[in-house]
Design an enzyme around this catalytic site. Structure first.
Site, PDB file in Angstrom:
ATOM      1  N   CYS A   1      -0.291   4.104   2.182  1.00 36.96           N
ATOM      2  CA  CYS A   1      -0.083   3.914   3.626  1.00 36.96           C
ATOM      3  C   CYS A   1       1.386   4.121   3.995  1.00 36.96           C
ATOM      4  O   CYS A   1       1.693   4.718   5.007  1.00 36.96           O
ATOM      5  CB  CYS A   1      -0.429   2.490   4.073  1.00 36.96           C
ATOM      6  SG  CYS A   1      -1.880   1.807   3.345  1.00 36.96           S
ATOM      7  N   ASP A   2       2.273   3.577   3.196  1.00 36.89           N
ATOM      8  CA  ASP A   2       3.673   3.477   3.614  1.00 36.89           C
ATOM      9  C   ASP A   2       4.656   4.302   2.783  1.00 36.89           C
ATOM     10  O   ASP A   2       5.840   4.373   3.133  1.00 36.89           O
ATOM     11  CB  ASP A   2       4.118   1.995   3.568  1.00 36.89           C
ATOM     12  CG  ASP A   2       3.260   1.136   4.485  1.00 36.89           C
ATOM     13  OD1 ASP A   2       2.857   1.638   5.540  1.00 36.89           O
ATOM     14  OD2 ASP A   2       2.992  -0.031   4.148  1.00 36.89           O
TER      15      ASP A   2
ATOM     16  N   CYS B   1       0.827  -1.205   0.000  1.00 40.68           N
ATOM     17  CA  CYS B   1       0.000   0.000   0.000  1.00 40.68           C
ATOM     18  C   CYS B   1       0.865   1.259   0.000  1.00 40.68           C
ATOM     19  O   CYS B   1       1.388   1.666   1.038  1.00 40.68           O
ATOM     20  CB  CYS B   1      -0.928  -0.018   1.212  1.00 40.68           C
ATOM     21  SG  CYS B   1      -1.910   1.485   1.367  1.00 40.68           S
TER      22      CYS B   1
END
Ligand code: NDP
Length: 307
Positions: free
Chosen positions: A135-136, A132
């Site tokens: 997200c990261d 992701c």
């Protein structure tokens, strides 16, 4: 107590089904799952959900859908479903702490990102291996990362990461991309995205600090194996439907998606309806998930009136 409708899953499909079922006085119960709000909770800007011309953050959109469902008296249970027994007119659903019985069930458990299943991958998840970018990606500012995959998700992840990272190298196992031409065009026009085509990742290797350091690649044409170093790798090779608890009870297709009767959300069991990504491997959009959630609630309502 027997419920009229239990909805399993709380992404756009489940929450839209809840809004419609609640407004039809069916007092729906939503079992939220371990990631309430679903995949949009790990998305940043959503630019294509109609009605938000300036775009909207994924979590904000889901918060609004949830509030709308609450307004019409939906109840929520924060739990995962461990087991179901789908029997017409009395479907049983077990959460972590209780058993629910419902006349109609709407399944909207969505899909989860797939991984490659190669050596080093599991051990390095959260240590440089991610599925992701939104997200990261932040953790890889000005660093060099890989994106594995050749579909639209891979292009989207690469584009997003190109705005954060120093370089992004897309690794794809075939010479041609599966992604749509416009997405590929966008990727090709970025100065800091490199392409490694016809390369199969064999394993991920950690550096001395225990985080990702390199991917071992095999060239499909020459068979040459080499080591390519970077700081992180984002795996974008599609999704798998979350249907484990339904196998053996509902008809699933060969990829594990719930089979619904064409043009409807009706599954192979009477009174059980499926909507959103759990039954759709093709469109996978928030708006199509919401649309099928609406269909499922309307069908459940008609079904309940008919029994
Ligand atoms: P896809 O199934 O389209 O693509 C998966 C990619 O991963 C393929 O290129 C595939 O390679 C590759 N792959 C799969 N398994 C492996 C493996 N074991 N090793 C190496 N590579 C592998 O999934 P996506 O998630 O990209 O897209 C799914 C759907 O969602 C599509 O319909 C897409 O259009 C849509 N989508 C749309 C977006 C948008 O329009 N904004 C954004 C994201 C998704 P190969 O090609 O060789 O099979």
């Amino acid at each position: 107590m027997e419920h009229k409708v239990v909805i399993v899953g709380s992404g756009p499909a489940g929450l839209t089904a809840a809004i419609y079922a609640a407004r039809a006085n069916l007092s729906p119960v939503v079992i939220e799952g371990m990631q309430p709000g679903g995949q949009l909770m790990i998305t940043t800007e959503v630019e294509n959900f109609p009605g938000f011309p300036e775009g909207i953050e994924g979590p904000d959109l889901m918060d609004r859908m949830r509030k709308q469902a609450e307004r019409f008296k939906t109840s929520f249970i924060f739990s995962e479903v461990g087991k179901v027994e789908l029997r017409p007119r009395a479907h049983a659903i077990w959460t972590d702490s209780e058993k629910l019985v419902a006349s109609a069930v709407i399944i909207s458990t969505g899909a989860s990102a797939r991984y490659l299943g190669i050596e080093g991958e599991d051990a390095l998840k959260g240590r440089g291996v991610s599925a992701c970018a939104t997200c990261d990606g932040f953790f890889f500012r000005d660093r060099d990362v890989f994106v594995v995959g050749g579909g639209d998700s891979a292009m989207e992840e690469a584009n997003y990461l190109a705005g954060i990272c120093r370089t992004v190298t897309i690794v794809h196992r075939r010479p041609e991309f599966r992604a749509s031409p416009i997405m590929v065009e966008r990727v090709r026009s970025r100065g800091n995205i490199r392409l490694e085509l016809g390369q199969v990742p064999l394993r991920f290797e950690a550096g001395p600090d225990g985080t990702f350091e390199a991917v071992i690649l095999r060239d499909v044409e020459t068979g040459v194996v080499r080591r390519a170093e970077g700081h992180g790798v984002f795996v974008a090779v599609g999704h798998s439907p979350n249907t484990g608890i339904f196998s053996g009870q509902l008809d699933l297709d060969e990829a594990g998606y719930i089979v619904t009767r064409r043009g409807t959300t009706q599954t192979s069991v009477e009174g059980v309806f499926a909507c959103g990504d759990v039954q759709d491997h093709e469109y996978r959009q928030a708006v199509t998930a919401a649309g099928t959630g609406c269909m499922a609630a309307l069908q459940a309502q008609r079904y309940l009136e008919s029994i």
